[in-house]
Design an enzyme around this catalytic site. Structure first.
Site, short mmCIF file in Angstrom:
data_model
loop_
_atom_site.label_atom_id
_atom_site.label_comp_id
_atom_site.label_asym_id
_atom_site.label_seq_id
_atom_site.Cartn_x
_atom_site.Cartn_y
_atom_site.Cartn_z
N CYS A 94 0.96 -1.20 0.06
CA CYS A 94 0.19 -0.02 -0.03
C CYS A 94 0.25 1.59 0.27
CB CYS A 94 -0.59 -0.32 1.25
SG CYS A 94 0.39 -0.09 2.81
N HIS B 62 -2.22 1.48 7.76
CA HIS B 62 -2.09 1.89 6.14
C HIS B 62 -2.44 1.87 5.58
CE1 HIS B 62 -4.22 -0.33 2.82
NE2 HIS B 62 -4.72 0.34 2.45
#
Ligand SMILES: [Zn+2]
Ligand SMILES: [Zn+2]
Ligand SMILES: [Zn+2]
Length: 324
Positions: free
Chosen positions: A41, A293
């Site tokens: 990510c 994230h």
């Protein structure tokens, strides 16, 4: 770490208002895959923002050639993704080639290794540094190559100097180059209460200098603030917010401090370039980090809309964000 980026947009169409119900195509916007265990990510977010940056995308396309590193060539891998963004019919693409090239390039440093999570801001910065090396294969801080996208478009050429108000002594100017201008969120939030009427740029300048006191160069006993002077006129300025901890209660304050515009003369003590003096940059992209994230927001010029990127997921941001 979360961070925001700002770009000058010469004559963009930001003024166009959002029309409910209009079906503007967001192509070519596509997601980037992140299979379980890949932890890509951070890279996907950096790539999405680079792709949405008109100046970067066009400049990369126009580059005639580069010093290629074959299998582990970050330049080729990035160009590969960009060409797929343009031509593929898939809604989400793998970023594996770039992930591999990055891991191979940084294996001695043990950074950006396969399967491991890493820092998006540093990934972004390193991709830019690598692009410089693929065009001008020298480690230099004072790159003047006209074809180097990294230094022509992103680099801030600065010098810092401390000048004592009490005795007038000044230190030798220290020149350096920055691709990302890092600001501590703790310092930013400390500055907010007494600087409510100041612009976002002034707030950032205060936050990045206030905690950084130096001794007077002639040792008169004064502790003085550092002055940073911008000598060029970067088209793209990247601000990196540094968080003291993973769990910060400052998030809301930091978000509240963000301004959609940034003037270079507010961000630095002084700006010497005439173009930069007048320059006001427009927020066009952001990479955010929460709950281990990364995701990204980018302004899509063709549709004048903000788009949200969370790996394979791409969504148009509706509502207030599109009213500039
Ligand atoms: Zn190559
Ligand atoms: Zn360069
Ligand atoms: Zn002094």
């Amino acid at each position: 770490m979360a961070w925001a980026k700002f770009f000058r947009k010469p004559g963009g169409n930001l003024g166009k208002s959002y029309q409910p119900g209009s079906m503007l195509s967001l192509a070519p916007t596509k997601g980037l895959l992140n299979e379980p265990g890949q932890n890509s990510c951070f890279l996907n977010s950096a790539v999405q923002v680079l792709w949405q940056l008109d100046i970067f995308r066009r400049s990369l396309r126009q580059l005639p050639g580069h010093f290629c590193l074959g299998e582990s060539c970050i330049f080729c891998a990035l160009k590969g993704i960009f060409s797929q963004f343009q031509h593929s019919r898939e809604r989400a693409l793998p970023s594996d080639n770039l992930r591999h090239a990055l891991a191979e390039t940084f294996k001695d440093e043990q950074r950006f290794q396969l399967g491991f999570m890493d820092d998006a801001a540093e990934c972004f910065e390193n991709i830019l540094e690598r692009i410089h090396l693929h065009i001008v294969p020298e480690e230099t801080d004072a790159c003047t190559s006209k074809s180097c996208i990294t230094h022509q478009k992103f680099a801030m050429s600065l010098y810092e100097q401390s000048v004592c108000r009490s005795c007038g002594a000044s230190s030798d100017p220290l020149p350096f180059t920055e691709l990302v201008h890092y600001v501590s969120t703790t310092a930013l939030c400390q500055q907010m209460p007494q600087r409510r009427d100041e612009s976002f740029g002034e707030l950032l300048q205060a936050a990045s200098t206030i905690g950084d006191l130096r001794n007077c160069p002639s040792n008169c006993g004064q502790r003085i603030r550092i002055r940073r002077v911008l000598m060029n006129s970067p088209e793209i300025v990247t601000i990196g917010f540094v968080w003291d901890s993973d769990q910060s209660d400052l998030t809301e304050d930091v978000i509240r401090s963000l301004g959609p515009h940034l003037s270079l003369s507010a961000l630095f003590y002084r700006v010497t370039d005439e173009h930069a003096k007048k320059g006001e940059l427009q927020l066009v992209g952001m990479i955010c980090y929460s709950s281990r994230h990364y995701c990204a927001f980018a302004f899509h010029t063709k549709s004048s809309k903000w788009v949200f990127f969370d790996d394979a997921t791409v969504k148009e941001v509706r509502g207030c964000c599109n009213h500039h």
